[in-house]
Structure formats: structure tokens, C-alpha cells
Design a protein around this motif. Structure first.
Motif, PDB file in Angstrom:
ATOM      1  N   TYR A 387       0.805  -1.230   0.000  1.00  0.00           N
ATOM      2  CA  TYR A 387       0.000   0.000   0.000  1.00  0.00           C
ATOM      3  C   TYR A 387       0.840   1.284   0.000  1.00  0.00           C
ATOM      4  O   TYR A 387       0.268   2.377   0.093  1.00  0.00           O
ATOM      5  N   ALA A 388       2.151   1.196  -0.096  1.00  0.00           N
ATOM      6  CA  ALA A 388       3.006   2.368   0.126  1.00  0.00           C
ATOM      7  C   ALA A 388       2.610   3.554  -0.745  1.00  0.00           C
ATOM      8  O   ALA A 388       2.497   4.696  -0.263  1.00  0.00           O
ATOM      9  N   VAL A 389       2.392   3.327  -2.048  1.00  0.00           N
ATOM     10  CA  VAL A 389       2.044   4.430  -2.954  1.00  0.00           C
ATOM     11  C   VAL A 389       0.753   5.105  -2.497  1.00  0.00           C
ATOM     12  O   VAL A 389       0.629   6.336  -2.550  1.00  0.00           O
ATOM     13  N   ALA A 390      -0.216   4.320  -2.027  1.00  0.00           N
ATOM     14  CA  ALA A 390      -1.483   4.893  -1.580  1.00  0.00           C
ATOM     15  C   ALA A 390      -1.286   5.848  -0.405  1.00  0.00           C
ATOM     16  O   ALA A 390      -1.882   6.930  -0.348  1.00  0.00           O
ATOM     17  N   TRP A 391      -0.419   5.475   0.550  1.00  0.00           N
ATOM     18  CA  TRP A 391      -0.182   6.354   1.695  1.00  0.00           C
ATOM     19  C   TRP A 391       0.479   7.659   1.270  1.00  0.00           C
ATOM     20  O   TRP A 391       0.106   8.741   1.740  1.00  0.00           O
ATOM     21  N   TYR A 392       1.470   7.576   0.361  1.00  0.00           N
ATOM     22  CA  TYR A 392       2.182   8.786  -0.071  1.00  0.00           C
ATOM     23  C   TYR A 392       1.264   9.736  -0.840  1.00  0.00           C
ATOM     24  O   TYR A 392       1.307  10.960  -0.645  1.00  0.00           O
ATOM     25  N   VAL A 393       0.433   9.192  -1.723  1.00  0.00           N
ATOM     26  CA  VAL A 393      -0.499  10.038  -2.471  1.00  0.00           C
ATOM     27  C   VAL A 393      -1.482  10.713  -1.513  1.00  0.00           C
ATOM     28  O   VAL A 393      -1.779  11.911  -1.646  1.00  0.00           O
ATOM     29  N   ALA A 394      -1.977   9.967  -0.535  1.00  0.00           N
ATOM     30  CA  ALA A 394      -2.921  10.529   0.428  1.00  0.00           C
ATOM     31  C   ALA A 394      -2.289  11.664   1.235  1.00  0.00           C
ATOM     32  O   ALA A 394      -2.925  12.689   1.501  1.00  0.00           O
ATOM     33  N   GLY A 395      -1.025  11.495   1.616  1.00  0.00           N
ATOM     34  CA  GLY A 395      -0.344  12.552   2.357  1.00  0.00           C
ATOM     35  C   GLY A 395      -0.219  13.826   1.550  1.00  0.00           C
ATOM     36  O   GLY A 395      -0.475  14.935   2.052  1.00  0.00           O
ATOM     37  N   ALA A 396       0.147  13.686   0.273  1.00  0.00           N
ATOM     38  CA  ALA A 396       0.286  14.866  -0.586  1.00  0.00           C
ATOM     39  C   ALA A 396      -1.063  15.554  -0.795  1.00  0.00           C
ATOM     40  O   ALA A 396      -1.163  16.799  -0.779  1.00  0.00           O
ATOM     41  N   LEU A 397      -2.117  14.772  -0.986  1.00  0.00           N
ATOM     42  CA  LEU A 397      -3.442  15.354  -1.177  1.00  0.00           C
ATOM     43  C   LEU A 397      -3.904  16.115   0.065  1.00  0.00           C
ATOM     44  O   LEU A 397      -4.519  17.184  -0.040  1.00  0.00           O
ATOM     45  N   SER A 398      -3.603  15.603   1.243  1.00  0.00           N
ATOM     46  CA  SER A 398      -4.013  16.276   2.475  1.00  0.00           C
ATOM     47  C   SER A 398      -3.344  17.645   2.608  1.00  0.00           C
ATOM     48  O   SER A 398      -3.981  18.621   3.025  1.00  0.00           O
ATOM     49  N   ILE A 399      -2.089  17.707   2.253  1.00  0.00           N
ATOM     50  CA  ILE A 399      -1.401  19.008   2.299  1.00  0.00           C
ATOM     51  C   ILE A 399      -2.036  19.968   1.292  1.00  0.00           C
ATOM     52  O   ILE A 399      -2.199  21.166   1.552  1.00  0.00           O
ATOM     53  N   GLY A 400      -2.452  19.437   0.129  1.00  0.00           N
ATOM     54  CA  GLY A 400      -3.166  20.266  -0.834  1.00  0.00           C
ATOM     55  C   GLY A 400      -4.489  20.769  -0.288  1.00  0.00           C
ATOM     56  O   GLY A 400      -4.889  21.917  -0.533  1.00  0.00           O
ATOM     57  N   ALA A 401      -5.206  19.932   0.488  1.00  0.00           N
ATOM     58  CA  ALA A 401      -6.473  20.353   1.084  1.00  0.00           C
ATOM     59  C   ALA A 401      -6.273  21.491   2.069  1.00  0.00           C
ATOM     60  O   ALA A 401      -7.142  22.359   2.218  1.00  0.00           O
ATOM     61  N   ALA A 402      -5.126  21.507   2.755  1.00  0.00           N
ATOM     62  CA  ALA A 402      -4.830  22.616   3.663  1.00  0.00           C
ATOM     63  C   ALA A 402      -4.778  23.929   2.883  1.00  0.00           C
ATOM     64  O   ALA A 402      -5.310  24.954   3.320  1.00  0.00           O
ATOM     65  N   GLY A 403      -4.143  23.893   1.701  1.00  0.00           N
ATOM     66  CA  GLY A 403      -4.083  25.095   0.876  1.00  0.00           C
ATOM     67  C   GLY A 403      -5.461  25.544   0.421  1.00  0.00           C
ATOM     68  O   GLY A 403      -5.770  26.749   0.417  1.00  0.00           O
ATOM     69  N   LEU A 404      -6.334  24.601   0.038  1.00  0.00           N
ATOM     70  CA  LEU A 404      -7.690  24.956  -0.387  1.00  0.00           C
ATOM     71  C   LEU A 404      -8.457  25.636   0.741  1.00  0.00           C
ATOM     72  O   LEU A 404      -9.192  26.598   0.519  1.00  0.00           O
ATOM     73  N   SER A 405      -8.286  25.139   1.950  1.00  0.00           N
ATOM     74  CA  SER A 405      -9.003  25.709   3.097  1.00  0.00           C
ATOM     75  C   SER A 405      -8.579  27.144   3.369  1.00  0.00           C
ATOM     76  O   SER A 405      -9.406  27.996   3.727  1.00  0.00           O
ATOM     77  N   LEU A 406      -7.298  27.417   3.199  1.00  0.00           N
ATOM     78  CA  LEU A 406      -6.801  28.769   3.462  1.00  0.00           C
ATOM     79  C   LEU A 406      -7.197  29.758   2.369  1.00  0.00           C
ATOM     80  O   LEU A 406      -7.070  30.973   2.547  1.00  0.00           O
ATOM     81  N   LEU A 407      -7.691  29.250   1.228  1.00  0.00           N
ATOM     82  CA  LEU A 407      -8.179  30.132   0.159  1.00  0.00           C
ATOM     83  C   LEU A 407      -9.587  30.648   0.439  1.00  0.00           C
ATOM     84  O   LEU A 407     -10.048  31.585  -0.229  1.00  0.00           O
ATOM     85  N   LEU A 408     -10.281  30.048   1.397  1.00  0.00           N
ATOM     86  CA  LEU A 408     -11.616  30.522   1.749  1.00  0.00           C
ATOM     87  C   LEU A 408     -11.528  31.910   2.374  1.00  0.00           C
ATOM     88  O   LEU A 408     -10.643  32.183   3.186  1.00  0.00           O
ATOM     89  N   ARG A 409     -12.454  32.753   2.016  1.00  0.00           N
ATOM     90  CA  ARG A 409     -12.442  34.136   2.514  1.00  0.00           C
ATOM     91  C   ARG A 409     -13.598  34.354   3.474  1.00  0.00           C
ATOM     92  O   ARG A 409     -14.653  33.741   3.366  1.00  0.00           O
TER      93      ARG A 409
END
Length: 434
Positions: A387-409
Motif C-alpha cells: 500500500y506504500a504508494v497509496a499512503w504517499y499520495v494521500a499525504g500529498a493530497l491532504s497538504i493540498g487540502a490545507a491550501g484549499l481551506s486557506l483560500l476561503l475568505r
């Protein structure tokens, strides 16, 4: 009007809702424990079994906005009672299945529809009707109900599967869901106005709004209006990643991934139950923080920390529960669904009176992400052997979600504009001003 009661009825309603959520959580806690037993008995590939999980997760999300509208139309009590019966039927009928399509029907469709009707849109409906003060805190407590169900059922189910087989475990979950139905029918109230009381923290009795047309029209009308706004897509995209990295990946595949590294399934199930224990603490704390801290900042922090933890997870698996894995379990548990209270608060901020229904659609995105991750991780495991690739992709996506949240005004001005349904038969009547 009676106002001198020591305990406001809102707290009793919240308590019954919590028990209902715990009852519904039982079967949803079982997929990761049943993957290998079903594979061993029927020979179905893990990807096939994971597809049933994906159907469950997808319907769990897609049902939520319609369930919220149905609660407005027919009442919380009726909708929740029928939902629990669907969970019991789906769980109980699995003991008779002989083909994979029956797994899709019972585990995927029936349980997905039932649990979706008691998803987080149910939480938003209860807190929106009954609470003005402590709304964020109660949202956190009710959200933790699902984690409590996982905590209660998962170790029991793992032991039952080991000692008595997966069919016994499925019947136990069906019985638990049925046991909650009388409590819901007896004690779950619809509106504070039914008791001639204001909501908790309010000063005036507000009459319950009359039913406004069909549930489908109302739900789709809310979606049509919300989809024209930027905040909706930012919230939906972030919550889709939330679902992918919790229910879809960790909730479904943590136990088999740990088993791949030599850990006993009962031990891995116990670790996943600990996630549920610390999730209760984390979600209640998140609700408390949501009443005090900007929800955008909370979401950004939650997603970023989750991403970092997932990136290190592949190096923590071992044949036993090492201290480093226990640290991950505590940390990840605190963050598991801590995202829910601030997301509910933001839906209410941006979409006002339609917040519960719009949150249902945001939650549908959550489950769409979970469904993709459940199947995708199963395919990764079948093709690559781990499952290693799945964990790494999920980690990167979560960091991307942090950026989306900070774009909310922030919305300028107060009070927050409300969404008003002027005509139930005209979805265009949904109008989010501002």
C-alpha cells in the motif's frame, strides 16, 4: 411557556441522536475486519470487496443531502427509524450471500442508504434546529458518535470474526441497529417549538417552518445555487480529500495493510479502535475550538498535520504495535474527523438557512473521495503488492487540502446572509445573497 427546566430538552435530543449515530456506526466499522475473511471464504479479489465498500461510501455521501431535506419534509424521527431498519437489513442479509453482487447490494446499497440517512447532515440538522449556544461543541460531540461506534464495535467484531466467523459479527451489528429504533421513536423530538420552547441559547420560540415541497427538489435546488459559488467548491474539494484519507483509505485498508507486515488482525483492529477513541477527544475539542477560532485556520492546520502523518506511516508498520505506531494512532485519531465542526460552521456561514442541506452535498463529496480511495487502494495493493504508494499520495493530497481551506475568505458584514427557498418547485429560487 415553560423556561425553568433544569435540563433543556435539546440535550435529550442530542443524546438520542448520539446513540443513533453509534448504532449506525457499527456496520461501517466492519469492512476492514471482513476483507480477508470474505476473500478467504469466497475467493473474491480484494479489489472486488473494496468495490462494495466504495458503493457503501458513495451512497453514504449521496444520500445525506436528500436525507436532510427528507427530515425537513417528514421529520427526523421517521427518517432515522427507517435508516436504522435499512442498516439492520443490510447487515443481517449478508449472512445469506453467495455471490459478489449480493455483497454490493447488502453491504453497499442497503447499508450505504441507511447510514447515509444518519450521516453528518443529520448532525447539522439537529444542531441547527435545537442549538444556538454550544452549537460547535454539540456538533463535535455528535460527530464523535461515529467514532464511539467504531470504538465499541470494532474490537468486538474482530474477536467475533476470529472466534465465531464473520456471519455472527454481521448479525450482532444488525441487532444493535434494531435495538436503537424504539429509543428513536420514543424520545427523538422534531423542533423546540413543538414543546413551546426556544432553542438552547435562544430567547424566543420560533415556529417550525412548514414543509416546502419535495425533498429532491429542495436538495437539488440547494445544490444548484451553492454550485455557483466559489466557497462551495473549495469546501467540497477539501472534504473529498478528507474522505479519501480517512474512511476510504485508513478506515478500509489499515487493518489489511498492517496484516501484510505480520501484525495480527485483532491487534490492527484494536489500533483502529484507538483511532476512534482519540477521535472522540479530538472532535469534541475541535467543536470547542470552532466556537472560538476561525474555521478556515482550523481546517488548514488539520489537513496539513494529517498529510505529514500519512507520509511517515509506511515506515511505521511492523509485526507488532511499536511505540512509533502508537504515536501515529494517537495523533491521527485526534485529527480523524476534527474537520467536521469547522466545515459545518462554514457551510452555515456561507449558506445560512440552507447550510444543513448544502453541507449534505459537501459531505457527498467527502464520500466520493472515500469511495475512490477505497477502490484505488485495493487496486494498488493487487497490482504492486503493498500500500506504500497509496499512503504517499494521500499525504500529498491532504497538504493540498490545507491550501484549499486557506483560500476561503471571510464573508463581509454581519449577519450572515441566509439562503431562502421562495418556491419549492423552482430550484432557481435558492438565492445566496452577497
Amino acid at each position: 411557556m415553560t423556561t425553568n427546566r433544569r435540563l433543556h430538552p435539546a440535550w435529550l435530543v442530542a443524546a438520542v441522536a448520539f446513540v443513533a449515530l453509534v448504532g449506525a456506526a457499527g456496520f461501517r466499522a466492519t469492512p476492514s475486519v471482513l476483507l480477508h475473511p470474505l476473500h478467504a471464504e469466497f475467493g473474491w479479489p480484494l479489489a472486488t470487496i473494496s468495490a462494495a465498500v466504495s458503493v457503501n461510501l458513495l451512497l453514504y455521501g449521496l444520500t445525506a443531502p436528500f436525507a436532510a431535506a427528507l427530515m425537513d419534509r417528514f421529520g427526523i424521527r421517521r427518517v432515522v427509524s427507517v435508516a436504522l431498519l435499512l442498516v439492520a437489513a443490510g447487515s443481517g442479509l449478508t449472512v445469506f450471500m453467495t455471490a459478489s453482487w449480493q455483497l454490493l447490494l447488502c453491504w453497499g446499497v442497503l447499508v450505504g442508504l441507511g447510514t447515509g440517512s444518519m450521516a453528518l447532515a443529520f448532525v447539522a440538522t439537529v444542531t441547527g434546529r435545537w442549538f444556538v449556544r454550544r452549537r460547535g461543541l454539540v456538533t463535535g460531540v455528535l460527530t464523535a458518535g461515529g467514532a464511539a461506534g467504531q470504538l465499541i464495535f470494532l474490537p468486538l467484531i474482530a474477536v467475533l470474526v476470529r472466534d465465531h466467523g464473520w456471519r455472527t459479527a454481521a448479525l450482532v451489528v444488525a441487532g444493535a441497529a434494531l435495538a436503537v429504533v424504539p429509543l428513536v421513536v420514543w424520545l427523538l423530538r422534531e423542533h423546540p417549538a413543538d414543546l413551546d420552547l426556544p432553542a438552547y441559547g435562544a430567547t424566543e420560540v420560533v415556529a417550525a417552518p412548514p414543509p416546502t415541497g419535495g425533498a429532491a427538489t429542495r436538495a437539488l435546488g440547494a445544490l444548484a445555487a451553492a454550485a455557483r459559488t466559489r466557497p462551495f467548491w473549495l469546501l467540497a474539494a477539501g472534504f473529498a480529500i478528507c474522505g479519501a484519507t480517512t474512511n476510504g483509505l485508513v478506515g478500509t485498508h489499515f487493518v489489511p495493510a498492517a496484516h501484510d507486515h505480520g501484525m495480527a488482525e485483532t491487534t490492527a483492529a484494536g489500533l483502529l479502535a484507538l483511532v476512534g477513541l482519540f477521535d472522540i477527544v479530538g472532535t469534541i475539542a475541535s467543536g470547542w475550538l470552532t466556537d472560538r477560532v476561525d474555521s478556515r485556520l482550523l481546517l488548514g492546520a488539520y489537513y496539513a498535520l494529517r498529510g505529514l502523518s500519512l507520509l511517515v506511516l509506511p515506515s511505521l508498520f511492523a509485526g507488532s504495535a511499536e511505540p512509533s505506531m502508537l504515536v501515529f494512532i494517537v495523533f491521527y485519531g485526534l485529527d480523524w474527523v476534527a474537520t467536521v465542526p469547522p466545515t459545518v460552521a462554514l457551510c452555515r456561514e456561507y449558506f445560512g438557512g440552507a447550510g444543513a442541506v448544502v453541507f449534505g452535498w459537501v459531505f457527498a463529496a467527502h464520500q466520493f473521495g472515500a469511495a475512490l480511495a477505497a477502490t484505488g487502494a485495493g487496486l494498488v495493493r493487487d497490482r504492486l503488492g503493498d500500500y506504500a504508494v497509496a499512503w504517499y499520495v494521500a499525504g500529498a493530497l491532504s497538504i493540498g487540502a490545507a491550501g484549499l481551506s486557506l483560500l476561503l475568505r471571510r464573508r463581509p458584514g454581519r449577519p450572515v446572509p441566509e439562503a431562502v427557498l421562495v418556491a419549492a418547485t423552482a430550484p432557481r429560487a435558492w438565492s445566496f445573497r452577497g
